[in-house]
Write an enzyme that holds these catalytic residues in place. Sequence first.
Site, PDB file in Angstrom:
ATOM      1  CB  SER A   1      -0.703   0.303   1.449  1.00 11.77           C
ATOM      2  OG  SER A   1      -0.059   0.424   2.789  1.00 11.77           O
ATOM      3  CG  ASP A   2       1.266   5.850  -1.311  1.00 14.71           C
ATOM      4  OD1 ASP A   2       2.520   5.872  -0.592  1.00 14.71           O
ATOM      5  OD2 ASP A   2       0.882   6.524  -2.119  1.00 14.71           O
ATOM      6  CD1 TRP A   3       4.409   5.340   5.011  1.00 18.39           C
ATOM      7  CD2 TRP A   3       4.833   4.283   3.192  1.00 18.39           C
ATOM      8  NE1 TRP A   3       5.535   4.538   5.078  1.00 18.39           N
ATOM      9  CE2 TRP A   3       5.396   3.247   4.309  1.00 18.39           C
ATOM     10  CE3 TRP A   3       4.210   3.702   2.656  1.00 18.39           C
ATOM     11  CZ2 TRP A   3       6.258   2.810   3.511  1.00 18.39           C
ATOM     12  CZ3 TRP A   3       4.875   1.906   1.646  1.00 18.39           C
ATOM     13  CH2 TRP A   3       6.747   1.504   2.289  1.00 18.39           C
ATOM     14  N   GLY A   4      -0.884   5.028   3.858  1.00 18.48           N
ATOM     15  CA  GLY A   4      -1.711   5.664   4.617  1.00 18.48           C
ATOM     16  C   GLY A   4      -3.041   5.368   3.349  1.00 18.48           C
ATOM     17  N   GLY A   5      -2.908   4.433   2.278  1.00 24.60           N
ATOM     18  CA  GLY A   5      -3.550   4.024   1.477  1.00 24.60           C
ATOM     19  C   GLY A   5      -4.841   3.127   1.350  1.00 24.60           C
TER      20      GLY A   5
END
Length: 744
Positions: free
Chosen positions: A263-267
Amino acid sequence: MKKIILSGILLLALGCMTQAQTVPVYLDETKPVEERIEDALGRMTLEEKVAITHAQSKFCSPGVARLGIPEFWMTDGPHGIRPEVLWDEWDQAGWTNDSCVAFPALTCLAATWDPKVALLYGKSIGEEARYRNKTVLLGPGVNIYRSPLNGRNFEYMGEDPYLSGKMVVPYIQGVQQNGVAACVKHFALNNQEVNRHTTNVIIDDRTLYEIYLPAFKAAVQEGKAWSIMGSYNLYKDQHCCHNQYLLNDILRGEWGFDGVVISDWGGVHDTQQAITNGLDMEFGSWTNGLSNGASNAYDNYYLADPYLKLIKEGKVGTKELDEKVRRILRLAYRTNMDRNRPYGALCSEAHFAAARHIGEEGIVLLQNNNNVLPIDLNKAKKIAVIGENAIKMMTVGGGSSSLKVKYEISPLDGIKKRVGDKAEVVYARGYVGDPSGEYNGVKSGQDLEDDRSPEELIAEAVAVAKDADYVIFIGGLNKSAHQDCEDADRKEIGLSYGQDKVIASLAQANKNLIVVNISGNAITMPWVKEVPAIVQAWYLGTEAGSAIASVLVGDVNPSGKLPFTFPASLQDVGAHKLGEYPGTPRNDGSNIVDEKYNEGIFVGYRWADKEKTKPLFPFGHGLSYTTFTYGKAVADKKVMGTDDILTVTVPVTNSGSREGSEVVQLYISDLKSSLPRPVKELKGFCKVKLAPGETKEVTFTIAKEALSFFDDIRHEWVAEPGKFEAIIAASATDIKSKVPFELK
């Protein structure tokens, strides 16, 4: 006595043999990797399996210490290895040995049009990541250049899917030969920073497959990327980090991807979708791992305790979990459990040389009226350098690609060092942009505050310029918010900080004006007819000043070509002309913003060709200090079958007086199609080096794939029989030769 000793040795040897035979399969390097994966999986507890799927710190996820499976360490970014941060926060860890080499931004790499340079880039940055003991390098990025306002375009490889695909493959291969995984991002349709977490992209399948997916497909199938990062935005109302269509149907189903999706960070936003829709590793779901009212907020990640609870309650099974763990274990065997991977290198002389070489190869000479460039140091007595970007550090800022470098040579310092005592180099500020220089605790150490008025600054610059033999204005964008920076888009396509006025004033003061634009994006140039020489210099990293100086004085003959169009105005961009950027908020109480890509497949030069607009500078454009003459292109056949290969050959001659390199471009035009098609599409390119007077034949091969379009009704690529043209060009608007042929 001898018998007793011999018996003891025999027993010891037998014991060693027995011990050797009991090495567990998952640690036995003689066993096939897939067999080792199954053995490791079978030894893991449910809790260990769940733990391995989510972060335990800002950039680290756990291994299985009990089994000797190491932790996984991720690092930004695509242009250099990010400095260490604290376990739970973005603040600097305060290490003294985490400075790096900053390589040029990926727009510059794309501008080299040279896969060999991409391999050098990947190998070099991969060595730096390996030396710092990183498992995954969070890059490169291949999102398509849809709008010149996208604040993150500088991290990507331009507007054309073919060019991006051909440049990303060797980058990945170079990184991964170090036992470090490349993580290709941001999959997919992440084409702007404004509303990046909430934009739901509405797009037809044909546009998706022809424009926005090919570079990712090449990364997976040709580059063999070991990891992919999901993007923040939504597609078909699902966030892309857990998207059934993108991750399960296309990435794994159609392309056969066997790596991990990170995941992208916070995605990540939903446990159920994260379980079923293709995500493997969850990162950054809360900014601070110690907050959220828990002793360890990582336990509250969507793929942590909420997942474990669902399994224990019998609401979900473990089939998806085992698949995730298999992929993560496969990543381990490719990286941190490969005992034979090299050790890497950090801040080596070879890396500094590579950074400089990449920069020199990517700098684009946009305009050179009256052959103002290269600067003749035998005649110049005084050179005036004007502009904030001549002195401002560009490796600090811009978002997650911000770096802590061993050093950064500014353009002014690079010019001074190269000129030496051959001429006097004088400097004037010209304008004040953003005097700050800090990002996430990394400080440039520069004090760029200047309280003089714009009028005073221009007056000083003009006075300095009037009696100089050459004037070099070095401006453009920077890494501040609403410039070239993550999490915000630009507010305008023009230059900020009153730079146009400064340039216009300098043009009146001195006819030998050179404008060096430092940016990762197109700008408008209302002064283009008054300025004889214009250079596109990108963000060049550690060796920026050296690379710029070497081109300006002619030590290096520029050979870069634009990887995206410089439009004359925003109205010449389909995403803006058709009114959908930056999207329409829903009226249903959600924060979702719908954005339809009305321009479809007509992005960049495809749009310019369709609308017959004249760009400021076209895709593929770039001049040289020598000249090239193209002969007539010929094909080896006039008619090709669907299984045939057509070969097109064109002679190219260096008709100038010095060695240089030319990027010869092949476009394909479908003269009659059942569906609307672009006027032409890039399907080949070759960078060829030629001595003065030398001629080389450049050969391209064309298969049916180069003639195909995506039929979204049949959901397949189709090459329709009919008449085509192979177009040889020096840019999207500089056509040199056309060869007609027919597909039967």
